[in-house]
Design an enzyme around this catalytic site. Sequence first.
Site, mmCIF file in Angstrom:
data_model
loop_
_atom_site.group_PDB
_atom_site.id
_atom_site.type_symbol
_atom_site.label_atom_id
_atom_site.label_comp_id
_atom_site.label_asym_id
_atom_site.label_seq_id
_atom_site.Cartn_x
_atom_site.Cartn_y
_atom_site.Cartn_z
ATOM 1 N N THR A 1 4.227 -3.224 9.290
ATOM 2 C CA THR A 1 4.351 -4.153 10.426
ATOM 3 C C THR A 1 3.031 -4.827 10.792
ATOM 4 O OG1 THR A 1 3.983 -2.365 12.042
ATOM 5 C CG2 THR A 1 6.274 -2.847 11.415
ATOM 6 N N TYR B 1 -2.315 -2.949 15.675
ATOM 7 C CA TYR B 1 -1.578 -4.143 15.287
ATOM 8 C C TYR B 1 -1.147 -4.923 16.522
ATOM 9 C CZ TYR B 1 -1.172 -1.618 10.822
ATOM 10 O OH TYR B 1 -1.424 -0.918 9.671
ATOM 11 N N TYR C 1 -0.599 0.856 1.396
ATOM 12 C CA TYR C 1 -0.422 -0.348 2.196
ATOM 13 C C TYR C 1 -0.875 -1.573 1.402
ATOM 14 C CZ TYR C 1 -5.418 -0.537 3.780
ATOM 15 O OH TYR C 1 -6.796 -0.614 3.859
#
Length: 280
Positions: A25, A59, A194
């Site tokens: 995300t 984030y 990631y």
Amino acid sequence: MTAMTPHRTVALPSGRTVPALGQGTWYMGDDPGRREEELRALRTGIDLGMTLIDTAEMYGNGAAEELVGEAVRGRRDEVFLVSKVLPWNASARGTVTACHDSLRRMDTGHIDLYLLHWRGPVPLEETVEALERLEREGDIGGWGVSNLDVDDLDQLPAGARPETDQVLYNLTRRGPEYALFPRCRELAAPVMAYSPIEQGRLLGEPALAAVAEAHGVSPAQVALAWVLRHEDVIAIPKAATRQHVEDNHAALRLELTDEDLRTLDAAFPPPARKEPLEIL
């Protein structure tokens, strides 16, 4: 239908299992104009079995966690939530406060896996003690680390057992294969990869395009299938649209041949020596 594709799982040291292909995300939740499409994307991923969702307090300064919380509302029991504490918040008291803030933003009673985002000024022993406290108190189901290299893992307190090490790993970032992968295997801790498609920068590579054309798939699916060839690696690509999620999910059906792997090795050579861990 893509929804019927079997979803391989990976075991954590605790015995819990998670899907090998999850959802990232990073950079989601920032733009209100994209919110509904991002919610649909995350929910589509859950429908397809990509039930591991990775986020972090960093984030969007918590905006991604809020988005995730909304996406899983009413379906929390289906989802394995991963979040991360920033290194400057990772003190004995700060880790607990950061975790509770993340719980509030995601409107959940627990985080399934909580990671130290990268190593900072706080001693690892202090952070691990706080993470273990959160686990004992039921705020998290387990803890792990992110962006820690072999030397960092070796400095964890004696007996500490991280559930994963989340690191940058893809065709252009193969350094972890040489020393970090073997060290994580000694700990029985799977690697969580990631940016497995290098944030899209991989997609124009000729070798990747050639393998994709041979299989009648997209270069992104080849890049994901390449990461997922390891039985103990979890991939968490970000996808902000339903179509992108479905395309990522289709990588689970792709089996790369030995010839494919040789082609990709020639274009993206494996490391011949220990390399410093790269971070985006």
